[in-house]
Scaffold this motif. Structure first.
Motif, PDB file in Angstrom:
ATOM      1  N   ARG A 221      52.379  42.471  21.430  1.00  0.00           N
ATOM      2  CA  ARG A 221      51.866  43.657  20.740  1.00  0.00           C
ATOM      3  C   ARG A 221      52.930  44.754  20.784  1.00  0.00           C
ATOM      4  N   ASN A 222      53.039  45.508  19.706  1.00  0.00           N
ATOM      5  CA  ASN A 222      54.078  46.532  19.628  1.00  0.00           C
ATOM      6  C   ASN A 222      53.606  47.829  20.285  1.00  0.00           C
ATOM      7  N   VAL A 223      53.179  47.688  21.554  1.00  0.00           N
ATOM      8  CA  VAL A 223      52.722  48.820  22.351  1.00  0.00           C
ATOM      9  C   VAL A 223      53.328  48.697  23.743  1.00  0.00           C
ATOM     10  N   ASN A 224      53.337  49.790  24.476  1.00  0.00           N
ATOM     11  CA  ASN A 224      53.753  49.767  25.868  1.00  0.00           C
ATOM     12  C   ASN A 224      52.943  50.795  26.630  1.00  0.00           C
ATOM     13  N   THR A 225      52.835  50.607  27.958  1.00  0.00           N
ATOM     14  CA  THR A 225      51.934  51.420  28.764  1.00  0.00           C
ATOM     15  C   THR A 225      52.676  52.104  29.900  1.00  0.00           C
ATOM     16  N   VAL A 226      52.340  53.370  30.122  1.00  0.00           N
ATOM     17  CA  VAL A 226      52.788  54.107  31.308  1.00  0.00           C
ATOM     18  C   VAL A 226      51.562  54.282  32.200  1.00  0.00           C
ATOM     19  N   PHE A 227      51.646  53.757  33.433  1.00  0.00           N
ATOM     20  CA  PHE A 227      50.511  53.787  34.339  1.00  0.00           C
ATOM     21  C   PHE A 227      50.583  55.001  35.268  1.00  0.00           C
ATOM     22  N   GLN A 228      49.439  55.332  35.869  1.00  0.00           N
ATOM     23  CA  GLN A 228      49.378  56.479  36.769  1.00  0.00           C
ATOM     24  C   GLN A 228      50.280  56.291  37.988  1.00  0.00           C
TER      25      GLN A 228
ATOM     26  N   ARG B  62      43.069  49.558  27.788  1.00  0.00           N
ATOM     27  CA  ARG B  62      43.378  48.177  28.156  1.00  0.00           C
ATOM     28  C   ARG B  62      43.072  47.212  27.013  1.00  0.00           C
ATOM     29  N   LEU B  63      42.096  47.548  26.199  1.00  0.00           N
ATOM     30  CA  LEU B  63      41.798  46.726  25.024  1.00  0.00           C
ATOM     31  C   LEU B  63      42.927  46.815  24.001  1.00  0.00           C
ATOM     32  N   ILE B  64      43.495  48.004  23.841  1.00  0.00           N
ATOM     33  CA  ILE B  64      44.624  48.159  22.921  1.00  0.00           C
ATOM     34  C   ILE B  64      45.833  47.371  23.425  1.00  0.00           C
ATOM     35  N   SER B  65      46.094  47.452  24.719  1.00  0.00           N
ATOM     36  CA  SER B  65      47.276  46.789  25.287  1.00  0.00           C
ATOM     37  C   SER B  65      47.127  45.274  25.344  1.00  0.00           C
ATOM     38  N   GLY B  66      45.888  44.787  25.331  1.00  0.00           N
ATOM     39  CA  GLY B  66      45.653  43.347  25.429  1.00  0.00           C
ATOM     40  C   GLY B  66      45.339  42.870  26.828  1.00  0.00           C
ATOM     41  N   PHE B  67      45.270  43.791  27.792  1.00  0.00           N
ATOM     42  CA  PHE B  67      44.914  43.407  29.161  1.00  0.00           C
ATOM     43  C   PHE B  67      43.413  43.115  29.289  1.00  0.00           C
TER      44      PHE B  67
ATOM     45  N   PRO C 287      58.444  50.821  21.339  1.00  0.00           N
ATOM     46  CA  PRO C 287      57.087  50.529  20.873  1.00  0.00           C
ATOM     47  C   PRO C 287      56.669  51.501  19.775  1.00  0.00           C
ATOM     48  N   ARG C 288      55.796  51.048  18.916  1.00  0.00           N
ATOM     49  CA  ARG C 288      55.266  51.939  17.884  1.00  0.00           C
ATOM     50  C   ARG C 288      54.078  52.740  18.394  1.00  0.00           C
TER      51      ARG C 288
END
Length: 334
Positions: free
Chosen positions: A80-87, A52-57, A157-158
């Motif tokens: 941020r050049n990231v994206n998240t896949v949640f459970q 969550r720190l990486i994603s900015g949440f 995303p990178r």
């Protein structure tokens, strides 16, 4: 080479004074570009907070986070050049699969034709080329997981963050998706940061693994390094299973003088060449083998006996042996 993700003495604390909770406590970490990196640990160990720190949440209480060399402390999540896949996949039930995948492009203002074409490309990438017109409720759990992956990848995303995305799947499907995720990461060449409490997932998929405990990283290494040369008693016990030998017992068994680990699969039933003898106190059938618990002088050892090997009966006197070097001294603190 610039790291894809870098933590510089990062902490995330909640509360204050005597009630402070150190969810992340002074983490230093560098993840190279293109690596499949796993954060492994029990619930509450800090791994998901790091994601969550990486994603900015979440924002760090102290320290800095860099993504491809840029300090992202003041960069909001959507930039941020990231994206998240949640459970839980977090798919919109009222939208079609195609519109779910294209949602990020719609937010960016991409026209309908182009975003739908891109969504179909992503669905083909995750082996769902003919599912765009369906609703999420018409899909199986594995198919919904693939749609969530496609939606996360459509914005190119990178860094892709995966928060226990396989946790809701049954065993056979989870194993199949492990292979698919690993193959997808290899084809795309982007950085995957995968959070899990399942040591089998981490060892089978990741290029490197960080083992978390109580908000800190206790060891980082390749799966083989983590498993074969655990740094602490916690790592030896959490990643797989191990016979934890006290300094005195290790020395008496011919090993190093210090806290040591001896993996059960390295221990075999032996005859006259046995290093130690003891009494069988229990047998546990596991399919591929049987765990044989043996009480020796002042301690207990477990051997993993391969399937098809003749087994002793409970209460029998047996000898145990292992190869030179199978006992590994753990250098770190407990």
């Amino acid at each position: 080479m610039t790291s894809a993700v870098e933590f510089l003495s990062v902490s995330r604390h909640y509360g204050a004074g005597a009630h402070v909770v150190k969810a992340v406590d002074g983490v230093d970490l560098a993840i190279p570009e293109g690596e499949f990196f796993a954060m492994l640990g029990p619930s509450g160990s800090g791994k998901t907070t790091c994601l969550r720190l990486i994603s900015g949440f979440e924002s760090p209480t102290a320290g800095a986070i860099r993504i491809f060399g840029e300090d992202v402390g003041r960069v909001p999540p959507h930039l941020r050049n990231v994206n998240t896949v949640f459970q839980d996949y977090a798919l919109f039930p009222h939208m079609t699969v195609r519109d779910n995948v294209a949602y990020g492009l719609m937010v960016k203002g991409v026209d309908r034709r182009r975003r739908h074409a891109r969504a179909e490309e992503m669905l083909a990438l995750v082996h769902l080329p003919d599912y765009g017109g369906r609703k999420p409720g018409q899909l199986s759990g594995g198919q919904r997981q693939r749609v969530a992956l496609a939606r996360a990848l459509v914005n190119e995303p990178r860094v892709l963050l995966l928060d226990e995305p396989l946790g809701a799947l049954d065993l056979k499907l989870r194993e199949a998706m492990q292979d698919e995720l690993k193959g997808l990461q290899r084809r795309l060449g982007i950085t995957f940061v995968f959070v899990t409490h399942d040591q089998g997932e981490a060892l089978s998929m990741a290029d490197r693994v960080a083992v978390f405990s109580r908000g800190r990283i206790v060891q980082v290494g390749t799966p083989a390094e983590i498993y074969d040369r655990p740094a602490t008693r916690f790592v030896a016990d959490f990643v797989g299973s191990a016979n934890i030998l006290s300094p005195d017992l290790s020395r008496r068994l011919g090993g190093p003088s210090g806290w040591s680990s001896l993996r059960p699969e390295a221990v075999r039933l032996a005859g006259p060449e046995a290093r130690v003898r003891g009494r069988v106190t229990g047998l546990r059938y596991l399919g591929l083998g049987t765990r044989v618990a043996v009480a020796i002088d002042g301690a207990d050892l477990v051997a993993l006996v391969p399937a098809g090997t003749p087994l002793p009966s409970e209460g029998a006197d047996v000898g145990l042996s292992w190869d030179e070097g199978a006992v590994h001294r753990m250098a770190g603190e407990p």
